[in-house]
Design a protein around this motif. Sequence first.
Motif, short mmCIF file in Angstrom:
data_model
loop_
_atom_site.label_atom_id
_atom_site.label_comp_id
_atom_site.label_asym_id
_atom_site.label_seq_id
_atom_site.Cartn_x
_atom_site.Cartn_y
_atom_site.Cartn_z
N MET A 1 41.87 31.35 38.87
CA MET A 1 41.56 32.54 39.06
C MET A 1 40.25 33.12 38.08
SD MET A 1 44.09 35.79 37.23
CE MET A 1 43.39 35.37 35.69
N ARG A 2 39.63 34.12 38.72
CA ARG A 2 38.69 35.03 38.34
C ARG A 2 38.80 36.40 38.13
NH1 ARG A 2 33.11 33.36 40.91
NH2 ARG A 2 34.39 33.97 42.80
N ALA A 3 38.56 36.90 36.97
CA ALA A 3 38.55 38.53 37.02
C ALA A 3 37.21 38.93 36.89
CB ALA A 3 39.41 38.94 35.82
N LEU A 4 36.81 39.62 37.59
CA LEU A 4 35.16 40.12 37.88
C LEU A 4 35.09 41.60 37.74
CD1 LEU A 4 34.13 37.72 40.91
CD2 LEU A 4 34.07 37.03 38.55
N PRO A 5 34.07 41.89 36.88
CA PRO A 5 33.89 43.33 36.64
C PRO A 5 33.26 43.89 38.28
CG PRO A 5 32.28 42.26 35.62
CD PRO A 5 33.02 41.11 35.78
N GLY A 7 31.58 47.62 39.23
CA GLY A 7 31.22 48.97 38.67
C GLY A 7 31.78 49.13 37.17
N GLU A 8 31.81 50.31 36.72
CA GLU A 8 31.94 50.72 35.20
C GLU A 8 33.58 50.46 34.98
OE1 GLU A 8 30.38 54.53 34.68
OE2 GLU A 8 28.21 53.58 34.61
N ASP A 9 34.48 50.71 35.94
CA ASP A 9 35.94 51.00 35.57
C ASP A 9 36.79 50.19 36.54
OD1 ASP A 9 35.59 52.57 37.91
OD2 ASP A 9 36.51 54.33 37.23
N SER A 10 36.52 49.26 37.00
CA SER A 10 37.23 48.39 38.18
C SER A 10 37.09 46.95 38.00
CB SER A 10 36.58 48.81 39.49
OG SER A 10 37.04 50.24 39.74
N LEU A 11 38.07 46.31 38.38
CA LEU A 11 38.30 44.91 38.15
C LEU A 11 38.62 43.98 39.41
CD1 LEU A 11 37.63 42.89 35.64
CD2 LEU A 11 40.36 42.89 35.38
N LEU A 12 37.97 43.09 39.83
CA LEU A 12 38.38 42.26 41.09
C LEU A 12 38.75 41.12 40.40
CD1 LEU A 12 38.34 42.22 44.12
CD2 LEU A 12 36.21 40.83 43.88
N GLU A 46 42.77 39.29 51.18
CA GLU A 46 43.62 38.07 51.42
C GLU A 46 43.70 37.24 50.33
OE1 GLU A 46 41.19 35.43 53.99
OE2 GLU A 46 42.95 34.75 54.93
N LYS A 47 42.53 36.95 49.28
CA LYS A 47 42.75 36.46 48.29
C LYS A 47 42.27 37.18 46.96
CE LYS A 47 41.74 31.74 50.57
NZ LYS A 47 40.93 30.83 50.90
N THR A 48 42.29 38.22 47.04
CA THR A 48 41.86 39.20 45.86
C THR A 48 42.84 40.27 45.74
OG1 THR A 48 40.49 40.50 47.45
CG2 THR A 48 39.33 38.70 46.41
N VAL A 49 42.47 40.75 44.34
CA VAL A 49 43.16 42.15 44.08
C VAL A 49 42.41 42.81 43.36
CG1 VAL A 49 45.29 43.24 43.07
CG2 VAL A 49 45.49 40.99 44.08
N LEU A 50 41.83 44.27 43.88
CA LEU A 50 41.15 44.93 43.24
C LEU A 50 41.74 46.18 42.47
CD1 LEU A 50 38.13 46.03 42.78
CD2 LEU A 50 38.47 47.62 44.95
N GLU A 58 36.88 46.00 30.59
CA GLU A 58 36.62 44.43 29.78
C GLU A 58 37.90 44.03 29.15
OE1 GLU A 58 33.93 43.20 30.29
OE2 GLU A 58 34.56 41.30 29.23
N ARG A 59 38.53 45.16 28.57
CA ARG A 59 39.79 44.51 27.74
C ARG A 59 40.86 44.01 28.80
NH1 ARG A 59 44.66 46.91 26.90
NH2 ARG A 59 43.95 48.87 27.98
N LEU A 60 40.93 44.88 29.78
CA LEU A 60 41.99 44.15 30.81
C LEU A 60 41.46 42.81 31.21
CD1 LEU A 60 44.47 44.73 32.50
CD2 LEU A 60 43.14 45.90 34.12
N ARG A 61 40.34 42.85 31.52
CA ARG A 61 39.83 41.31 32.08
C ARG A 61 40.13 40.20 31.32
NH1 ARG A 61 33.24 39.84 32.28
NH2 ARG A 61 33.45 37.79 33.44
N ALA A 62 40.31 40.57 29.86
CA ALA A 62 40.74 39.34 28.93
C ALA A 62 42.00 39.27 29.04
CB ALA A 62 40.14 39.82 27.60
N GLU A 63 42.78 40.40 29.22
CA GLU A 63 44.40 40.26 29.23
C GLU A 63 44.75 39.71 30.50
OE1 GLU A 63 45.69 44.14 29.03
OE2 GLU A 63 45.07 44.47 26.69
N VAL A 64 44.03 39.98 31.60
CA VAL A 64 44.81 39.48 32.64
C VAL A 64 44.76 37.48 32.87
CG1 VAL A 64 44.02 38.90 35.31
CG2 VAL A 64 44.04 41.37 34.16
#
Length: 222
Positions: A1-5, A7-12, A46-50, A58-64
């Motif tokens: 799993m990868r969490a990618l930023p 823009g400024e307020d979203s995570l893929l 299909e294989k992602t959740v935005l 950035e904080r959510l990226r670490a938590e996920v």
Amino acid sequence: MRALPVGEDSLLIDLETPREAQAMHAEVVRRRDAGLLTLREIVPGEKTVLLYGVPDAERLRAEVSRWTVPESAADSGPLLEIPVRYDGADLSAVAQLWGVTEDEVVGVHSGIEHRVAFCGFAPGFAYMTGLGDAFRVPRRDAPRTSVPKGSVALAGAYTGIYPRSSPGGWQLIGTTQVPLWDMEREPAALLSPGTRVRFVPEEPSKCTPSSAEDGGRRVRCP
């Protein structure tokens, strides 16, 4: 799993398989509904959740990366029954691809539970999983210039229903009268990610189409 930023307020969130993406989507919905997660919109692919519009991406990226996501969470959505007349123009072709009879195609397709993985292509069009890789079928070599509204069709490992007449290359196995998209209904789309679907074979003149009483979301055959 990868969490990618994004823009400024979203995570893929990028997953390995569609099943992992469905489980992650269910977990994100659960955390949002429980008040554990704040965001403006959830968009599964299909294989992602935005995750769109999160306060601190950035904080959510670490938590996920530390979340425990149960696979069974993908099977907890609402159940919708959709009557289908299995009379599609490609039913015999699908039977040949599967190496079974047309009746057995009906038995397989209506005998399992499907799940809306994600939406796209056209308003109201949902990509439903459930058949699995054993029943994958290719798209038609020559797409049709016009597929009738309500056509139930297969492509790859997905089932879809055409919400309106449009060009398409999926294999047609049946038809339904249930409206997939209705601007007078809230929400307009009948099928949303996470919804579980069971297709009910329709006997001519024995089934009742969508009624106003239930908002068109649940239709049964006698």
